[in-house]
Design a protein around this motif. Structure first.
Motif, PDB file in Angstrom:
ATOM      1  N   GLY A  47      20.677   8.035   1.052  1.00 44.03           N
ATOM      2  CA  GLY A  47      19.503   7.319   0.570  1.00 44.03           C
ATOM      3  C   GLY A  47      18.260   7.558   1.405  1.00 44.03           C
ATOM      4  N   PHE A  48      17.099   7.392   0.774  1.00 47.85           N
ATOM      5  CA  PHE A  48      15.810   7.472   1.487  1.00 47.85           C
ATOM      6  C   PHE A  48      14.943   6.304   1.046  1.00 47.85           C
ATOM      7  N   HIS A  49      14.442   5.527   2.020  1.00 50.43           N
ATOM      8  CA  HIS A  49      13.642   4.357   1.657  1.00 50.43           C
ATOM      9  C   HIS A  49      12.321   4.256   2.396  1.00 50.43           C
ATOM     10  N   GLY A  50      11.993   5.243   3.233  1.00 50.15           N
ATOM     11  CA  GLY A  50      10.701   5.215   3.906  1.00 50.15           C
ATOM     12  C   GLY A  50      10.843   5.309   5.413  1.00 50.15           C
ATOM     13  N   ARG A  51       9.697   5.301   6.086  1.00 51.47           N
ATOM     14  CA  ARG A  51       9.677   5.697   7.498  1.00 51.47           C
ATOM     15  C   ARG A  51       9.192   4.622   8.462  1.00 51.47           C
ATOM     16  N   VAL A  87      19.579   0.334  -3.242  1.00 55.30           N
ATOM     17  CA  VAL A  87      20.056   1.610  -3.784  1.00 55.30           C
ATOM     18  C   VAL A  87      18.973   2.267  -4.635  1.00 55.30           C
ATOM     19  N   GLU A  88      18.843   3.576  -4.519  1.00 53.41           N
ATOM     20  CA  GLU A  88      18.035   4.340  -5.473  1.00 53.41           C
ATOM     21  C   GLU A  88      18.954   4.639  -6.664  1.00 53.41           C
ATOM     22  N   PRO A  89      18.621   4.193  -7.867  1.00 53.73           N
ATOM     23  CA  PRO A  89      19.525   4.467  -8.994  1.00 53.73           C
ATOM     24  C   PRO A  89      19.664   5.969  -9.276  1.00 53.73           C
ATOM     25  N   ASN A  94       0.795  -1.237   0.000  1.00 53.51           N
ATOM     26  CA  ASN A  94       0.000   0.000   0.000  1.00 53.51           C
ATOM     27  C   ASN A  94       0.821   1.278   0.000  1.00 53.51           C
ATOM     28  N   SER A  95       2.140   1.160  -0.050  1.00 53.32           N
ATOM     29  CA  SER A  95       2.967   2.362   0.013  1.00 53.32           C
ATOM     30  C   SER A  95       4.403   1.993  -0.353  1.00 53.32           C
ATOM     31  N   GLY A  96       5.224   3.017  -0.478  1.00 50.40           N
ATOM     32  CA  GLY A  96       6.623   2.789  -0.815  1.00 50.40           C
ATOM     33  C   GLY A  96       7.371   2.085   0.302  1.00 50.40           C
ATOM     34  N   THR A  97       7.158   2.556   1.510  1.00 54.23           N
ATOM     35  CA  THR A  97       7.910   1.960   2.617  1.00 54.23           C
ATOM     36  C   THR A  97       7.569   0.481   2.765  1.00 54.23           C
ATOM     37  N   GLU A  98       6.314   0.126   2.521  1.00 55.37           N
ATOM     38  CA  GLU A  98       5.934  -1.294   2.603  1.00 55.37           C
ATOM     39  C   GLU A  98       6.534  -2.104   1.459  1.00 55.37           C
ATOM     40  N   ALA A  99       6.657  -1.512   0.288  1.00 53.63           N
ATOM     41  CA  ALA A  99       7.297  -2.215  -0.831  1.00 53.63           C
ATOM     42  C   ALA A  99       8.738  -2.538  -0.457  1.00 53.63           C
ATOM     43  N   ASN A 100       9.412  -1.595   0.237  1.00 50.71           N
ATOM     44  CA  ASN A 100      10.794  -1.848   0.672  1.00 50.71           C
ATOM     45  C   ASN A 100      10.866  -2.837   1.824  1.00 50.71           C
ATOM     46  N   GLU A 101       9.920  -2.749   2.777  1.00 50.17           N
ATOM     47  CA  GLU A 101       9.895  -3.736   3.873  1.00 50.17           C
ATOM     48  C   GLU A 101       9.806  -5.142   3.282  1.00 50.17           C
ATOM     49  N   PHE A 158      16.762  -2.349  -6.405  1.00 50.68           N
ATOM     50  CA  PHE A 158      16.634  -0.967  -6.876  1.00 50.68           C
ATOM     51  C   PHE A 158      15.352  -0.391  -6.291  1.00 50.68           C
ATOM     52  N   ASP A 159      15.482   0.656  -5.500  1.00 54.81           N
ATOM     53  CA  ASP A 159      14.302   1.384  -5.022  1.00 54.81           C
ATOM     54  C   ASP A 159      13.956   2.403  -6.102  1.00 54.81           C
ATOM     55  N   GLU A 160      12.920   2.072  -6.900  1.00 53.32           N
ATOM     56  CA  GLU A 160      12.487   2.952  -7.999  1.00 53.32           C
ATOM     57  C   GLU A 160      11.144   3.600  -7.656  1.00 53.32           C
ATOM     58  N   ILE A 161      10.946   3.850  -6.369  1.00 49.05           N
ATOM     59  CA  ILE A 161       9.673   4.410  -5.915  1.00 49.05           C
ATOM     60  C   ILE A 161       9.464   5.820  -6.459  1.00 49.05           C
ATOM     61  N   GLN A 162      10.557   6.571  -6.559  1.00 52.21           N
ATOM     62  CA  GLN A 162      10.442   7.927  -7.114  1.00 52.21           C
ATOM     63  C   GLN A 162      10.800   7.970  -8.603  1.00 52.21           C
ATOM     64  N   THR A 163      11.740   7.132  -9.016  1.00 48.48           N
ATOM     65  CA  THR A 163      12.204   7.167 -10.411  1.00 48.48           C
ATOM     66  C   THR A 163      11.258   6.449 -11.370  1.00 48.48           C
ATOM     67  N   GLY A 203      16.345  10.523  -4.810  1.00 53.16           N
ATOM     68  CA  GLY A 203      15.343  11.585  -4.883  1.00 53.16           C
ATOM     69  C   GLY A 203      15.450  12.553  -3.724  1.00 53.16           C
ATOM     70  N   GLU A 204      15.061  12.096  -2.516  1.00 49.84           N
ATOM     71  CA  GLU A 204      15.102  12.978  -1.340  1.00 49.84           C
ATOM     72  C   GLU A 204      16.519  13.485  -1.092  1.00 49.84           C
ATOM     73  N   GLY A 205      17.498  12.678  -1.451  1.00 51.36           N
ATOM     74  CA  GLY A 205      18.906  13.041  -1.226  1.00 51.36           C
ATOM     75  C   GLY A 205      19.371  14.203  -2.100  1.00 51.36           C
ATOM     76  N   ALA A 210       6.153   2.546  -6.118  1.00 46.42           N
ATOM     77  CA  ALA A 210       4.943   3.001  -5.413  1.00 46.42           C
ATOM     78  C   ALA A 210       4.554   4.341  -6.040  1.00 46.42           C
ATOM     79  N   LYS A 211       4.589   5.410  -5.275  1.00 42.39           N
ATOM     80  CA  LYS A 211       4.261   6.773  -5.704  1.00 42.39           C
ATOM     81  C   LYS A 211       3.359   6.859  -6.947  1.00 42.39           C
ATOM     82  N   GLY A 212       3.918   6.851  -8.160  1.00 46.52           N
ATOM     83  CA  GLY A 212       3.094   7.130  -9.348  1.00 46.52           C
ATOM     84  C   GLY A 212       2.304   5.947  -9.879  1.00 46.52           C
TER      85      GLY A 212
HETATM   86  C1  LIG Z   1       8.833   8.325  -1.193  1.00 45.21           C
HETATM   87  C2  LIG Z   1       9.870   7.286  -1.205  1.00 45.21           C
HETATM   88  C3  LIG Z   1       9.783   6.155  -0.372  1.00 45.21           C
HETATM   89  C4  LIG Z   1       8.685   5.973   0.647  1.00 45.21           C
HETATM   90  O1  LIG Z   1       7.411   5.884   0.077  1.00 45.21           O
HETATM   91  P1  LIG Z   1       6.108   6.094   1.002  1.00 45.21           P
HETATM   92  O2  LIG Z   1       4.965   5.780   0.089  1.00 45.21           O
HETATM   93  O3  LIG Z   1       6.119   7.503   1.494  1.00 45.21           O
HETATM   94  O4  LIG Z   1       6.217   5.117   2.121  1.00 45.21           O
HETATM   95  C5  LIG Z   1      10.777   5.200  -0.477  1.00 45.21           C
HETATM   96  N1  LIG Z   1      11.784   5.326  -1.358  1.00 45.21           N
HETATM   97  C6  LIG Z   1      11.895   6.391  -2.175  1.00 45.21           C
HETATM   98  C7  LIG Z   1      13.031   6.455  -3.150  1.00 45.21           C
HETATM   99  C8  LIG Z   1      10.950   7.411  -2.117  1.00 45.21           C
HETATM  100  O5  LIG Z   1      11.079   8.481  -2.915  1.00 45.21           O
END
Ligand SMILES: *Cc1c(COP(=O)(O)O)cnc(C)c1O
Length: 377
Positions: A121-125, A173-175, A93-100, A206-211, A178-180, A235-237
């Motif tokens: 790097g940023f992978h969620g909360r 790794v985020e290729p 249901n979200s990016g952080t869960e996809a990474n978990e 590859f965390d492609e949640i933003q890319t 984004g947040e960084g 996730a995201k889009g």
């Molecule tokens: C936003 C983001 C996440 C977290 O996604 P959420 O849906 O807020 O949990 C994880 N990784 C990257 C690269 C993001 O940009």
């Protein structure tokens, strides 16, 4: 109100159409951030609205263990859109869960616990993804986060090769970070990550949640570099603004992924929105469009303000301007004086993640406004 967590913006958005958002007084804003890349098709896209309304009327939700056509179609479509040999998907249901899920699957499939993440790097909360997230400000006061995580310097090939060993379950790794601050990893680094993980039987994530979902010029950055990871998270889009995460995996991960689950996983309404979004992105060749338009956008920004900023960088419609000073003021002036919504990325980077449906006019308007704001400060 959730003000103890979010700081509210001074604009009250009431409606959206395409790349445009309208506030309660009728002022229109150009949405060049897409709320962190969450609406690749812009607002109220007819393909998504139709899919959502039809599905909500037919069957809003039924638990994941009942086969439902739209959910099955999405489970087929995602691997089809992923680079081979990635051939399975798990929906959350979200990016952080996809990474978990990626972290859990990698640990289970390898029987190891060590996860290597990157500085910046940023992978969620949630507490697992948070353990892979670099900046202390996200972790402070919430510790202990999940154990077994170490960091290596982003884009440092030698350090990465030294850190990956027989105890490593995965490298995440985020290729393009984004947040960084919109920091692309070099092809050489991603190749080194692939070689090092392959050598010891660890998973490359590859965390492609933003890319992902077409933003950088192809469906995934993994398609642009000569590297196929074992897991892609997205996730995201992916559902044009509805909450959905996906963990896309190769066979060796899928066949030994362990016990995992989520009540809402692939609920029919959200699945319908995702399927409509992904099919539209593919059928309208939006990744190509994002690549071409993004090249122009960056070149025009470079020509307009290149001598007054530190750097203009990114891929496709994921663009960062590294300023010589704080980014918040520029983001605020773009919104309040030019009605253009951008995003900061870290302290000194202004970021654009517009809907992929924008064209030349939106790019021209944004470049002009950025030039005016940089000139006036
Ligand atoms: C936003 C983001 C996440 C977290 O996604 P959420 O849906 O807020 O949990 C994880 N990784 C990257 C690269 C993001 O940009």
């Amino acid at each position: 109100m959730s003000e103890f967590v979010f700081s509210p913006k001074p604009i009250r958005i009431e409606s959206g159409d395409g790349a445009s958002l309208t506030d309660e007084s009728g002022t229109e804003y150009l949405d060049m951030g897409a709320s962190y890349a969450c609406t690749p098709l812009g607002h109220a896209h007819p393909a998504v609205v139709d899919a959502l309304t039809e599905q909500a009327e037919q069957l809003t939700y039924v638990q994941g263990s009942y086969p439902v056509s739209v959910r099955e179609e999405l489970y087929d479509l995602l691997p089809e859109l992923a680079p081979e040999p990635i051939d399975h998907a798990w929906l959350s249901n979200s990016g952080t869960e996809a990474n978990e899920a990626a972290i859990k699957f990698a640990r289970h499939a390898t029987g190891r616990s060590k996860i290597l993440a990157m500085t910046g790097g940023f992978h969620g909360r949630t507490l697992g993804s948070l353990a892979a997230t670099w900046k202390p400000k996200y972790r402070e006061g919430f510790e202990p986060v999940a154990g077994g995580f170490d960091f290596v310097t982003f884009d440092d090939e030698t350090e990465l090769r030294e850190a990956v060993d027989e105890e490593t379950a995965a490298v995440i790794v985020e290729p393009i970070q984004g947040e960084g601050g919109i920091n692309p990893a070099s092809d050489g680094f991603l190749k080194a990550a692939r070689e090092a993980t392959e050598e010891v039987g660890a998973a490359l994530i590859f965390d492609e949640i933003q890319t992902g979902v077409g933003r950088t010029g192809s469906m995934w950055v993994a398609d642009q570099v000569d590297v196929t990871p074992d897991i892609i998270t997205t996730a995201k889009g992916i559902a044009n603004g509805l909450p959905l995460g996906a963990t896309l995996v190769r066979e060796w991960i899928a066949e030994d992924a362990g016990n995992h689950g989520s009540t809402f996983s692939g609920g029919p309404t959200v699945a319908a929105a995702a399927k409509a979004t992904l099919e539209t992105v593919r059928d309208e060749a939006l990744p190509n469009h994002a690549g071409d338009l993004g090249d122009r956008f960056r070149a025009d920004l470079e020509a307009a303000i290149g001598d007054r900023v530190k750097d203009v960088r990114g891929e496709g419609l994921m663009i960062g301007i590294q300023l010589k000073r704080g980014a918040n003021r520029v983001v605020r002036d773009l919104a309040m004086e030019h009605q253009i919504l951008a995003l900061p990325a870290g302290r000194t980077v202004v970021r654009f993640l517009p809907p992929l449906i924008i064209g030349d006019a939106e790019v021209d308007r944004t470049v002009e406004a950025v030039e005016a704001v940089i000139d006036s400060t």
